[in-house]
Enzyme design. Structure first.
Site, mmCIF file in Angstrom:
data_model
loop_
_atom_site.group_PDB
_atom_site.id
_atom_site.type_symbol
_atom_site.label_atom_id
_atom_site.label_comp_id
_atom_site.label_asym_id
_atom_site.label_seq_id
_atom_site.Cartn_x
_atom_site.Cartn_y
_atom_site.Cartn_z
ATOM 1 N N CYS A 152 -8.599 -6.314 2.441
ATOM 2 C CA CYS A 152 -8.428 -4.898 2.751
ATOM 3 C C CYS A 152 -9.752 -4.135 2.743
ATOM 4 O O CYS A 152 -9.800 -2.961 3.094
ATOM 5 C CB CYS A 152 -7.445 -4.268 1.773
ATOM 6 S SG CYS A 152 -5.774 -4.927 1.963
ATOM 7 N N THR A 197 0.833 -1.211 0.000
ATOM 8 C CA THR A 197 0.000 0.000 0.000
ATOM 9 C C THR A 197 0.863 1.254 0.000
ATOM 10 O O THR A 197 0.604 2.197 -0.764
ATOM 11 C CB THR A 197 -0.944 0.000 1.215
ATOM 12 O OG1 THR A 197 -1.861 -1.092 1.082
ATOM 13 C CG2 THR A 197 -1.721 1.304 1.299
#
Length: 382
Positions: free
Chosen positions: A324, A70
């Protein structure tokens, strides 16, 4: 527990933990220090960088360590948007990308960028003509995931990179699900930026990396997100996570050594599991079955709620979407982008296999799935 959620995270390989332990105990020095203790940490980081470079086919100095994929995605996309703003503000990505990419794109739209979100075909694959039509003179970046985390669909990134470069744009891929599990040569594939994460390849959480092409003819410029010390060639300041980096490097080396054998073994397990699940009436595989990663199957179970199936599969870990976005009650954006309605999308499960799965586990999974699906459908009919 039978763990079939390896696309969400993998178990830390005991051999990786063993390699990390000295740097969690006795070898705790800062890798930036110049005394002998610090130099040993520095050498360990250097080895890990070489191991990642060998896995990806890049030069060691082209790979920088981050806290995970990320952060790497944020650094890559925001860094390119800032560095190339004078050339253009147009970015192309895909509707089925991971939320880390999509959320960064939405942020960049608030900063003056224009983003084109390409639709996929019902099987999850991109049509190359769609990419070609979306490219413009002011396109600076094309970002396409290599392996989709929900369906396992593999995009034709080499061909997409050729189109991007012909238009003067950079090509980036989120390869988080692919690194360490399939051969990747960034030079041969035409990749300019690549992101990955340690916990997807049997390494630790909290560490990952970004490949940034520094060779001609496309030396990528990148504005930094973090400032304060000039670590990682100035792209990512902050004291290096030496134990995590050592773990990532060792995990990469173990993957490189066993990749071919693991792919064959895990692929055979996936096929066996899939065949057993598809024997249940009212089931089908989501996504292209030819251009698909060997460890993943995403299956629609007609008339069954995925959350109820997950609860009913006691002792078996599977998922109904990206880890996520697990807190979301929304249906999978990936499956919706492939043309499903919400009822269908809420009736799908992803099974993702890995290094620590065995044939003995599959019988229990298939039997349990048959049982819970029969019960759920029975409730509906009653």
């Amino acid at each position: 527990m039978i763990y079939l959620d390896n696309n969400a995270t993998t178990r830390l390989d005991p051999r990786v933990l063993e390699a990390m332990m000295p740097f969690l105990t006795d070898e705790y020095a800062n890798a930036a220090s110049t005394h002998p203790f610090g130099l040993r940490a520095h050498e360990a980081v250097k080895l890990a960088r070489q191991q990642m470079a060998q896995l990806l086919g890049c030069e060691p100095q082209e790979f920088i360590f981050t806290s995970g994929a990320t952060e790497a995605i944020n650094l890559a996309m925001k860094g390119v948007a800032e560095s190339y703003s004078s050339r253009g503000r147009h970015i192309i990505t895909v509707q089925t990308e991971h939320s880390a990419v999509l959320d960064v794109c939405r942020f960049l739209e608030t900063q003056g960028c224009e983003v084109t979100y390409l639709a996929v075909q019902p099987d999850g694959l991109l049509d190359l003509a769609t990419v070609q039509q979306a490219l413009r003179p002011d396109t600076i970046l094309v970002s396409v995931m290599l392996v989709n985390n929900e369906t396992g669909v593999i995009q034709p990134i080499q061909e997409i990179a050729v189109l991007a470069h012909a238009a003067g744009a950079l090509f980036m891929t989120d390869a988080t699900q692919a690194v360490g599990k399939m051969p990747i040569d960034v030079e041969a594939l035409g990749i300019d930026l690549l992101t990955c994460s340690g916990h997807k390849l049997y390494g630790p959480k909290g560490v990952g990396g970004l490949y940034v092409r520094q060779r001609k003819p496309r030396r990528v410029k990148l504005a930094a997100l973090l400032h304060g010390g000039g670590h990682e060639r100035g792209w990512r300041s902050g004291t290096l996570n030496v134990p995590g980096i050592v773990g990532l490097g060792h995990a990469a080396e173990l993957c490189r050594q066993s990749m071919k054998e693991e792919a064959a073994r895990i692929g055979a397990l996936r096929n066996e599991l899939e065949a057993g699940l598809l024997a249940i009436p009212g089931t089908r595989v989501n996504g292209n079955r030819e251009h698909r990663f060997y460890n993943t199957t995403n299956i629609l179970f007609e008339g069954c709620d995925s959350d109820a199936m997950i609860m009913g599969l006691e002792g078996i870990a599977v998922s109904n979407g990206s880890a996520c976005t697990a807190a979301s009650v929304d249906p999978s954006h990936v499956l919706l982008s492939m043309g499903m309605d919400e009822t269908e999308a809420f009736s799908c499960l992803r099974f993702s296999l890995g290094r620590f799965n065995s044939p003995e586990m599959l019988v229990d999974v298939i039997d349990s799935a048959q049982d819970i699906i029969s019960r759920l459908r029975g409730y509906i009919l009653a």
